[in-house]
Design a protein around this motif. Structure first.
Motif, PDB file in Angstrom:
ATOM      1  N   ILE A   1       1.744   2.183  -0.284  1.00  0.00           N
ATOM      2  CA  ILE A   1       0.750   1.674  -1.387  1.00  0.00           C
ATOM      3  C   ILE A   1       1.328   0.271  -1.885  1.00  0.00           C
ATOM      4  N   GLU A   2       0.627  -0.860  -1.655  1.00  0.00           N
ATOM      5  CA  GLU A   2       1.013  -2.049  -2.132  1.00  0.00           C
ATOM      6  C   GLU A   2      -0.251  -2.641  -2.507  1.00  0.00           C
ATOM      7  N   GLY A   3      -0.350  -3.069  -3.968  1.00  0.00           N
ATOM      8  CA  GLY A   3      -1.543  -3.864  -4.305  1.00  0.00           C
ATOM      9  C   GLY A   3      -2.991  -2.957  -4.352  1.00  0.00           C
ATOM     10  N   GLN A   4      -2.787  -1.752  -4.496  1.00  0.00           N
ATOM     11  CA  GLN A   4      -3.874  -0.780  -4.726  1.00  0.00           C
ATOM     12  C   GLN A   4      -4.283  -0.435  -2.925  1.00  0.00           C
ATOM     13  N   GLN A   5      -3.436  -0.930  -2.245  1.00  0.00           N
ATOM     14  CA  GLN A   5      -3.961  -0.681  -0.617  1.00  0.00           C
ATOM     15  C   GLN A   5      -2.988  -0.059  -0.162  1.00  0.00           C
TER      16      GLN A   5
END
Length: 238
Positions: A208-212
């Motif tokens: 999960i990176e930057g809420q994605q």
């Protein structure tokens, strides 16, 4: 065809920051995915959303292409998607190992006798029959983790969601866990910070990176020493 999927899903706890924002994801039963990311980024939350234990603020969960909205619909998903919690003690609540492993089949509608047979067969298949009569509170940490897994496998799920399954395991129990996984037909998603374990059990990776949610088929887990920003997130080098 995907077994389950997230459609443009967002989630936050109360008035806190978003954990996921308009994220989509699909899972086919044969996949074996390693899930890594910084502490607190939302990995366990993802599992709770998939299984209906948390409700998204927007977006949908699909199961066999159908949007799930009611608890009984999520119960159908949980028959095929087995969640093994990070803390095994949260999953073991009967007096004996055999009772705990039989609990899931009972909930599936099996008779007490049939559930006992299913539980005994599961323990035998996992070479854990010697623990059947043990009191669960007297098990070691490694034994509790294996019995928590057995309690889910007795329901014969198509997919496992494993949350930090190697935490506090010594090498012997870790090898036992890998042996069990390699003999299963089920697919899985494994949350772990143990790169070596993920390398040995998974063929795809996500984080999960930057809420994605981000995924990679070419991710190379490695242990040579180097440093760069966000180096604790799984990544591929050109």
């Amino acid at each position: 065809m995907a077994l389950f999927a997230l459609d443009q899903l967002s989630f936050s706890y109360s008035s806190g920051p978003e954990i996921l924002r308009n994220s989509s994801f699909s899972f086919e039963p044969a996949q074996k995915i390693g899930f890594h990311g910084a502490n607190g980024c939302g990995k366990s939350t993802f599992f709770l959303l998939v299984t209906g234990l948390l409700k998204p603020t927007s977006g949908h969960i699909r199961f066999h292409e159908r949007i799930l909205t009611k608890e009984k619909e999520f119960r159908a998903l949980r028959r095929e998607v087995g969640l093994v919690l990070q803390n095994a003690e949260d999953q073991l609540f009967h007096a004996t190992v055999l009772e705990d492993v039989a609990f899931g089949p009972l909930n599936l509608g099996l008779s007490p006798a049939a559930a006992r047979i299913r539980a005994e067969a599961t323990l035998e298949r996992l070479a854990l029959s010697n623990l059947a009569k043990r009191l669960t509170h007297q098990l070691s940490g490694g034994e509790k983790r294996l019995i928590a897994l057995a309690s889910i496998l007795s329901m014969q799920p198509r997919v496992l969601l494993l949350d930090e399954p190697t935490n506090d395991l010594d090498l012997g129990y870790k090898k036992k866990l890998m042996q069990i996984l390699h003999e299963l037909e089920a697919g899985w998603i494994i949350i772990s910070h143990d790169f070596d374990f993920l390398r040995r059990t998974c063929t795809e990776f996500m984080s999960i990176e930057g809420q994605q949610l981000s995924r990679s088929n070419s991710l190379h887990l490695h242990q040579h020493v180097h440093a760069h920003p966000l180096g604790d997130i799984p990544h591929a080098h050109e």
